[in-house]
Design a protein around this motif. Structure first.
Motif, mmCIF file in Angstrom:
data_model
loop_
_atom_site.group_PDB
_atom_site.id
_atom_site.type_symbol
_atom_site.label_atom_id
_atom_site.label_comp_id
_atom_site.label_asym_id
_atom_site.label_seq_id
_atom_site.Cartn_x
_atom_site.Cartn_y
_atom_site.Cartn_z
ATOM 1 N N ALA A 1 0.830 -1.210 0.000
ATOM 2 C CA ALA A 1 0.000 0.000 0.000
ATOM 3 C C ALA A 1 0.868 1.265 0.000
ATOM 4 C CB ALA A 1 -0.944 -0.004 1.203
ATOM 5 N N ILE A 2 1.920 1.275 0.811
ATOM 6 C CA ILE A 2 2.804 2.451 0.845
ATOM 7 C C ILE A 2 3.611 2.528 -0.458
ATOM 8 C CG2 ILE A 2 4.753 3.534 2.036
ATOM 9 C CD1 ILE A 2 2.310 3.669 3.726
ATOM 10 N N TRP A 3 4.019 1.360 -0.949
ATOM 11 C CA TRP A 3 4.768 1.282 -2.221
ATOM 12 C C TRP A 3 3.973 1.940 -3.347
ATOM 13 C CZ3 TRP A 3 4.105 -2.801 -6.278
ATOM 14 C CH2 TRP A 3 5.185 -2.908 -7.146
ATOM 15 N N ASP A 4 2.666 1.739 -3.326
ATOM 16 C CA ASP A 4 1.782 2.268 -4.369
ATOM 17 C C ASP A 4 1.840 3.801 -4.430
ATOM 18 O OD1 ASP A 4 -0.060 2.103 -6.427
ATOM 19 O OD2 ASP A 4 -1.792 1.900 -5.116
ATOM 20 N N ARG A 5 2.180 4.445 -3.312
ATOM 21 C CA ARG A 5 2.258 5.910 -3.318
ATOM 22 C C ARG A 5 3.321 6.410 -4.281
ATOM 23 N NH1 ARG A 5 2.293 7.861 2.938
ATOM 24 N NH2 ARG A 5 0.624 6.498 3.699
ATOM 25 N N ILE A 6 4.362 5.616 -4.469
ATOM 26 C CA ILE A 6 5.418 6.023 -5.417
ATOM 27 C C ILE A 6 4.835 6.091 -6.826
ATOM 28 C CG2 ILE A 6 7.713 5.471 -6.334
ATOM 29 C CD1 ILE A 6 8.238 3.878 -3.743
ATOM 30 N N PHE A 7 3.977 5.119 -7.167
ATOM 31 C CA PHE A 7 3.356 5.132 -8.502
ATOM 32 C C PHE A 7 2.372 6.292 -8.633
ATOM 33 C CE2 PHE A 7 4.412 0.601 -7.756
ATOM 34 C CZ PHE A 7 5.395 0.514 -8.709
ATOM 35 N N ASP A 8 1.642 6.586 -7.542
ATOM 36 C CA ASP A 8 0.730 7.740 -7.571
ATOM 37 C C ASP A 8 1.500 8.983 -7.998
ATOM 38 O OD1 ASP A 8 -1.256 6.089 -6.576
ATOM 39 O OD2 ASP A 8 -1.085 6.802 -4.512
ATOM 40 N N LYS A 9 2.660 9.176 -7.381
ATOM 41 C CA LYS A 9 3.439 10.384 -7.644
ATOM 42 C C LYS A 9 4.054 10.344 -9.050
ATOM 43 C CE LYS A 9 5.444 14.259 -6.429
ATOM 44 N NZ LYS A 9 4.697 15.467 -6.065
ATOM 45 N N ALA B 1 11.196 1.041 -9.164
ATOM 46 C CA ALA B 1 11.950 1.239 -10.414
ATOM 47 C C ALA B 1 11.864 -0.020 -11.285
ATOM 48 C CB ALA B 1 13.404 1.588 -10.117
ATOM 49 N N ALA B 2 11.903 -1.182 -10.657
ATOM 50 C CA ALA B 2 11.810 -2.443 -11.401
ATOM 51 C C ALA B 2 10.460 -2.589 -12.096
ATOM 52 C CB ALA B 2 12.044 -3.629 -10.464
ATOM 53 N N CYS B 3 9.409 -2.067 -11.472
ATOM 54 C CA CYS B 3 8.043 -2.323 -11.952
ATOM 55 C C CYS B 3 7.385 -1.147 -12.660
ATOM 56 C CB CYS B 3 7.157 -2.752 -10.775
ATOM 57 S SG CYS B 3 7.659 -4.322 -10.048
ATOM 58 N N TYR B 4 7.870 0.076 -12.472
ATOM 59 C CA TYR B 4 7.187 1.200 -13.114
ATOM 60 C C TYR B 4 7.367 1.083 -14.626
ATOM 61 C CZ TYR B 4 5.478 5.857 -14.236
ATOM 62 O OH TYR B 4 4.760 6.900 -14.766
ATOM 63 N N GLN B 5 6.272 0.960 -15.311
ATOM 64 C CA GLN B 5 6.283 0.761 -16.757
ATOM 65 C C GLN B 5 7.241 -0.382 -17.136
ATOM 66 O OE1 GLN B 5 6.121 4.222 -19.147
ATOM 67 N NE2 GLN B 5 4.974 5.391 -17.640
ATOM 68 N N ARG B 6 7.305 -1.369 -16.264
ATOM 69 C CA ARG B 6 8.139 -2.575 -16.408
ATOM 70 C C ARG B 6 9.640 -2.292 -16.384
ATOM 71 N NH1 ARG B 6 4.158 -3.583 -20.414
ATOM 72 N NH2 ARG B 6 2.446 -4.820 -19.548
ATOM 73 N N GLY B 7 10.024 -1.191 -15.715
ATOM 74 C CA GLY B 7 11.445 -0.955 -15.482
ATOM 75 C C GLY B 7 11.960 0.398 -15.928
ATOM 76 N N VAL B 8 12.417 1.213 -14.958
ATOM 77 C CA VAL B 8 13.057 2.494 -15.273
ATOM 78 C C VAL B 8 14.417 2.533 -14.561
ATOM 79 C CG1 VAL B 8 10.863 3.705 -15.604
ATOM 80 C CG2 VAL B 8 11.931 3.699 -13.337
ATOM 81 N N ASN B 9 15.203 3.580 -14.873
ATOM 82 C CA ASN B 9 16.536 3.716 -14.267
ATOM 83 C C ASN B 9 16.444 3.877 -12.753
ATOM 84 O OD1 ASN B 9 17.731 3.618 -16.767
ATOM 85 N ND2 ASN B 9 17.779 5.839 -16.992
ATOM 86 N N PHE B 10 17.504 3.436 -12.091
ATOM 87 C CA PHE B 10 17.515 3.444 -10.630
ATOM 88 C C PHE B 10 18.896 3.853 -10.123
ATOM 89 C CE2 PHE B 10 17.716 0.588 -6.680
ATOM 90 C CZ PHE B 10 17.128 1.547 -5.872
ATOM 91 N N MET C 1 0.613 0.064 -15.809
ATOM 92 C CA MET C 1 1.702 0.957 -15.415
ATOM 93 C C MET C 1 2.662 0.289 -14.431
ATOM 94 S SD MET C 1 1.941 3.936 -16.776
ATOM 95 C CE MET C 1 1.087 4.370 -18.296
ATOM 96 N N ILE C 2 2.210 -0.820 -13.789
ATOM 97 C CA ILE C 2 3.038 -1.509 -12.805
ATOM 98 C C ILE C 2 3.201 -2.947 -13.290
ATOM 99 C CG2 ILE C 2 3.266 -2.115 -10.360
ATOM 100 C CD1 ILE C 2 1.111 0.018 -9.770
#
Lengths: 366, 366
Positions: free
Chosen positions: A81-89, A117-126, B155-156
């Protein structure tokens, strides 16, 4: 970059990356420019770290479009649930798949931001900026990311490598003593796994580490990352030998689940777990009583617990150990010690001896 | 295995896997034994598919320890919260990291179960049994898994390849007509991307497909998977050319987000999106009016929508398209057609023409 800084390269083929270690690195704009090739940057941090270091990092990122998510601080918030806040932003900021997520904080922030980072749009830079000693020597290397499930720690996650890790030793000046010791616990673990000369160095330099001597800390972080990188490079996806890094962790996860996450610091549980592994290793005849004593002594000197909380019974331990990830098809596998600095993965131990170890820690003062 | 069955291999180095296509495969115990090497098997399915096929799959898995999670049916349930139920069941069943997750259902189940397999203990085995035509020709190949976020579809998620895919054509007998057409939409897409002779075959055989002629269906599934596999093999992580598979999808995601997920079937939105891409391709002078007409005609024959819902305005389209994953740093990229069977990824189009296309579908009947 300043002379006293070190750069260590984690070799993982096309996923290789550098770890920068030393003071003043947080605000070094050149490092960010080197590893971030797109404008959108999301800093994920927490309420404790943000007031201390966020402004410095933002200041070094002035050529980027920077957004920030500030999460609550603590292992108990490492949830879906807290992890999901990163996607909200990320989504409300309309960040694309070329964007970069920076983790600014300890292990919890690194795990959650890295998994995002691993999961946003299936992977972004980290990019990872660990601000605790434990995170600098542990999550800097290995690419493990994830969140907890009510039924088990780190049960949901991914292997995902950062573009670089920035281990700024200045951040350790704001760490409280308990957190410092928790980091030292993980450092001792690397000595115990396969680096006996590092263990001897720790016996000689423990006081310097506790006094936060910068030279001692820099050496210990570098050596720990080297030790871990060697193990990880041999087995990136934890098919086999990488499990050595879990020395003590089957006990650790039981301690953490038994007490409730966050009661003990992870490093504190690791210290007790290593002592339990040493105890069992001695009982099955692998470790001498003297070697066990060297381990317990160093852990006590580091101001760490050398035994589990007495509130957890042997039965609870066995139950909690059975859902640990190190279980293969119902058979408990442990990392035990043949000697100080020589650990092995094994399921060849007598369950009676395991029970003796579990009972050891409640036999006298009840 | 029966003679009329086909096996297609998706070549992805050490992540290569077979797709089995044909009738009666669901209950073929031999396939499961070949690809599942540990005892713990979790079937993830939904309330619609379970009564139809769950018993057959369970019957073929008698040599395994089998648990089942039945999720609610529909795109609106493709959320992090519903996804978490898979972990609840895996953990309450004490499944280890050697366990296997089987997706039994359409695209939503495949995406959620695959993403759970990617993340459970940082990755467990995955077997896919797509039971809709769309899932058989789309999610069978490519390893895309994930869930939706309120602010955007898929998106995830993660790229995660199955050990094998079992496309049992018998399952298409229980598919309603609307679902069948939605699958055919995706099949038409493969013709449009880079397979003009397949497009001609579809023009000649559309009636047979709509009548569920088994030979026609088997050929269309096999050819679609081949076409998709060729594109995916060239670009597994979608750094470039794989985006061709998103022909029409920038419009699609806007349609789905504008209407609310689940109003239209995905394949229906794809059909309208392809017609919109064809319209824009004609306006910028790439496609002739005759070619556009061939595309619209085939889509109409497949009983699919050839235009977006008129309730979405051009302004809403532009707004929704900007958060689509195909956006690179604010610039909208589209897949457009140079000819029937020759699509390209481009950001070189006149925004005025794009507006004309968006307005086309509300110009007359308002």
């Amino acid at each position: 970059m300043k002379k006293q800084n070190k750069t260590l390269r984690v070799e993982l083929g096309e996923r290789s990356y550098p770890i920068y270690i030393g003071p003043g690195l947080l605000a070094d704009a050149e490092i960010y420019r080197r590893h971030i090739h797109n404008r959108q940057v999301m800093i994920v941090t927490n309420e404790t770290v943000a007031p201390l270091y966020l402004a410095q990092v933002q200041g070094a990122l002035q050529s980027f479009v920077v957004e920030t998510v500030v999460l609550p601080d603590g292992e108990s918030y490492k949830t879906l649930a807290i992890w999901d806040r990163i996607f909200d932003k990320l989504l409300s900021s309309r960040f694309g798949r070329q964007s970069t997520i920076i983790a600014l904080g300890g292990g919890v922030i690194g795990d959650m931001a890295g998994f995002a980072a691993a999961c946003y749009q299936r992977g972004v830079n980290f990019v990872q900026i660990p601000t605790t000693l434990l995170a600098q020597v542990d999550s800097s290397v290995g690419g493990k990311t994830g969140v907890n499930h009510p039924a088990g720690k780190n049960m949901i996650g991914a292997f995902y490598q950062p573009k670089c890790v920035i281990a700024d030793t200045d951040t350790l000046n704001t760490l409280d003593d308990r957190q410092l010791s928790a980091g030292i616990s993980e450092i001792i673990k690397y000595g115990l796994i396969d680096d006996p000369s590092f263990f001897r160095w720790l016996e000689a330099n423990m006081d310097a580490l506790l006094e936060r001597d910068p030279t001692a800390l820099t050496f210990a972080i570098e050596r720990s990352c080297q030790d871990k990188a060697r193990v990880v490079a041999a087995d990136e996806l934890e098919a086999g030998s990488r499990a050595l890094l879990n020395l003590g962790h089957t006990f650790v996860h039981a301690i953490e689940a038994g007490l409730g996450y966050g009661e003990w610091l992870h490093g504190e549980a690791v210290a007790a777990g290593m002592c339990m592994a040493a105890d069992l290793s001695r009982r099955i005849g692998w470790l001498s009583a003297e070697e066990q004593e060297r381990i317990v002594t160093l852990i006590k000197r580091a101001r760490l617990p050398h035994e589990p909380p007495r509130s957890i019974t042997a039965e609870q331990f066995l139950d909690l150990m059975a859902v640990d990830k190190k279980v293969m098809d119902g058979r408990v596998r442990l990392i035990l010690m043949k000697a100080v600095g020589e650990s092995v993965i094994t399921d060849e131990f007598d369950s009676v001896k395991l029970l003796e170890t579990l009972n050891e820690y409640r036999s006298d003062d009840l």
